[in-house]
Write a protein that holds these residues in place. Structure first.
Motif, PDB file in Angstrom:
ATOM      1  N   UNK A  49       0.873  -1.169   0.000  1.00 45.73           N
ATOM      2  CA  UNK A  49       0.000   0.000   0.000  1.00 45.73           C
ATOM      3  C   UNK A  49       0.907   1.214   0.000  1.00 45.73           C
ATOM      4  N   UNK A  50       0.807   2.020  -1.058  1.00 45.74           N
ATOM      5  CA  UNK A  50       1.660   3.201  -1.201  1.00 45.74           C
ATOM      6  C   UNK A  50       0.834   4.455  -1.007  1.00 45.74           C
ATOM      7  N   UNK A  51       1.340   5.378  -0.227  1.00 41.93           N
ATOM      8  CA  UNK A  51       0.660   6.647   0.027  1.00 41.93           C
ATOM      9  C   UNK A  51       1.381   7.734  -0.756  1.00 41.93           C
ATOM     10  N   UNK A  52       0.710   8.221  -1.801  1.00 42.70           N
ATOM     11  CA  UNK A  52       1.302   9.214  -2.708  1.00 42.70           C
ATOM     12  C   UNK A  52       1.707  10.480  -1.970  1.00 42.70           C
ATOM     13  N   UNK A  53       0.904  10.913  -1.011  1.00 42.43           N
ATOM     14  CA  UNK A  53       1.225  12.141  -0.271  1.00 42.43           C
ATOM     15  C   UNK A  53       2.550  12.007   0.463  1.00 42.43           C
ATOM     16  N   UNK A  54       2.796  10.847   1.022  1.00 42.53           N
ATOM     17  CA  UNK A  54       4.038  10.629   1.775  1.00 42.53           C
ATOM     18  C   UNK A  54       5.243  10.556   0.848  1.00 42.53           C
ATOM     19  N   UNK A  55       5.028  10.099  -0.386  1.00 41.22           N
ATOM     20  CA  UNK A  55       6.139  10.026  -1.347  1.00 41.22           C
ATOM     21  C   UNK A  55       6.650  11.413  -1.701  1.00 41.22           C
ATOM     22  N   UNK A  56       5.759  12.401  -1.649  1.00 38.13           N
ATOM     23  CA  UNK A  56       6.118  13.769  -2.045  1.00 38.13           C
ATOM     24  C   UNK A  56       6.900  14.509  -0.960  1.00 38.13           C
ATOM     25  N   UNK A  57       6.871  14.015   0.270  1.00 39.70           N
ATOM     26  CA  UNK A  57       7.566  14.688   1.373  1.00 39.70           C
ATOM     27  C   UNK A  57       9.069  14.457   1.237  1.00 39.70           C
ATOM     28  N   UNK A  58       9.812  15.520   1.209  1.00 39.32           N
ATOM     29  CA  UNK A  58      11.264  15.437   1.079  1.00 39.32           C
ATOM     30  C   UNK A  58      11.916  15.312   2.454  1.00 39.32           C
ATOM     31  N   UNK A  59      12.944  14.512   2.526  1.00 40.29           N
ATOM     32  CA  UNK A  59      13.717  14.335   3.750  1.00 40.29           C
ATOM     33  C   UNK A  59      14.951  15.225   3.629  1.00 40.29           C
ATOM     34  N   UNK A  60      14.993  16.346   4.356  1.00 40.24           N
ATOM     35  CA  UNK A  60      16.118  17.289   4.195  1.00 40.24           C
ATOM     36  C   UNK A  60      17.478  16.675   4.541  1.00 40.24           C
ATOM     37  N   UNK A  61      17.519  15.783   5.518  1.00 40.45           N
ATOM     38  CA  UNK A  61      18.786  15.160   5.899  1.00 40.45           C
ATOM     39  C   UNK A  61      19.294  14.244   4.785  1.00 40.45           C
ATOM     40  N   UNK A  62      18.383  13.494   4.192  1.00 41.98           N
ATOM     41  CA  UNK A  62      18.764  12.606   3.083  1.00 41.98           C
ATOM     42  C   UNK A  62      19.243  13.428   1.894  1.00 41.98           C
ATOM     43  N   UNK A  63      18.570  14.524   1.606  1.00 39.17           N
ATOM     44  CA  UNK A  63      18.996  15.401   0.500  1.00 39.17           C
ATOM     45  C   UNK A  63      20.367  16.008   0.777  1.00 39.17           C
ATOM     46  N   UNK A  64      20.595  16.418   2.015  1.00 37.38           N
ATOM     47  CA  UNK A  64      21.898  16.983   2.390  1.00 37.38           C
ATOM     48  C   UNK A  64      23.012  15.958   2.186  1.00 37.38           C
ATOM     49  N   UNK A  65      22.745  14.723   2.623  1.00 39.38           N
ATOM     50  CA  UNK A  65      23.761  13.676   2.493  1.00 39.38           C
ATOM     51  C   UNK A  65      23.997  13.301   1.033  1.00 39.38           C
ATOM     52  N   UNK A  66      22.968  13.329   0.211  1.00 38.66           N
ATOM     53  CA  UNK A  66      23.155  13.051  -1.215  1.00 38.66           C
ATOM     54  C   UNK A  66      24.021  14.117  -1.871  1.00 38.66           C
TER      55      UNK A  66
END
Length: 190
Positions: A49-66
């Motif tokens: 079960x995938x929740x589209x709204x949750x997929x759109x939320x960005x994780x700032x820590x993950x983005x910083x590490x990338x």
């Protein structure tokens, strides 16, 4: 005017497609019943079960590490940073923790979650194979046989190749994505 919220059902059900829901009332079991139930080939352990709204939320820590990874590689990362990056990279964003087997086979209502508009219910076809990859003499898919252990499948694939790092070998569970240190006595699931 507001659009009626819908969920999308795909995969091994009788009637695939979009279904209207009532926010705060419609549950997972309701929609599966509307979709005609599961086909004989449905794999409940792998259903999602995938929740589209949750997929759109960005994780700032993950983005910083990338970004850090792109700029300086792994050298400037702490062990915690590396572990976080590795874990988040494997995560299926927006996937709700729902056990379809517990809900539909054992009747455990704690798994009967409320649905939200944009949710996607995916029921894959049951796979009856085991995948061997990496430093194996004959990597690929093997027919799954109930009750067999790691040693059996390794033998079927010709065993490890000469340059295999046997200590680094892992068994990945298809249902959970869990990685286990390879032990020839572990019971293998499809």
């Amino acid at each position: 005017w507001q659009q009626t919220p819908t969920v999308y059902v795909q995969g091994e059900v009788k009637y695939r497609g979009r279904y209207r829901i009532i926010q705060g009332q419609t549950r997972l079991r309701d929609i599966v019943e509307q979709a005609g139930g599961f086909s004989a080939r449905a794999s409940l352990p792998e259903a999602r079960l995938l929740r589209a709204k949750a997929r759109a939320i960005k994780d700032p820590e993950y983005q910083r590490l990338q970004l850090l990874l792109q700029v300086s590689g792994l050298a400037d990362m702490t062990p915690e940073d590396k572990a976080y990056l590795k874990t988040k990279g494997r995560e299926e964003r927006g996937r709700l923790s729902v056990d379809f087997q517990r809900l539909f086979e054992a009747g455990e209502e704690t798994q009967n979650v409320l649905l939200e508009g944009g949710d996607v219910i995916f029921i894959p076809e049951r796979r009856r194979t085991v995948s061997l990859s990496g430093q194996i003499k004959k990597p690929g898919l093997l027919k799954f046989e109930e009750g067999r252990r790691v040693a059996y499948y390794l033998d079927q694939a010709g065993g490890f190749s000469w340059n295999a790092n046997k200590g680094g070998a892992r068994l990945l569970r298809a249902r959970t994505g869990e990685r286990e240190r390879l032990d020839k006595n572990l019971l293998v699931e499809a």
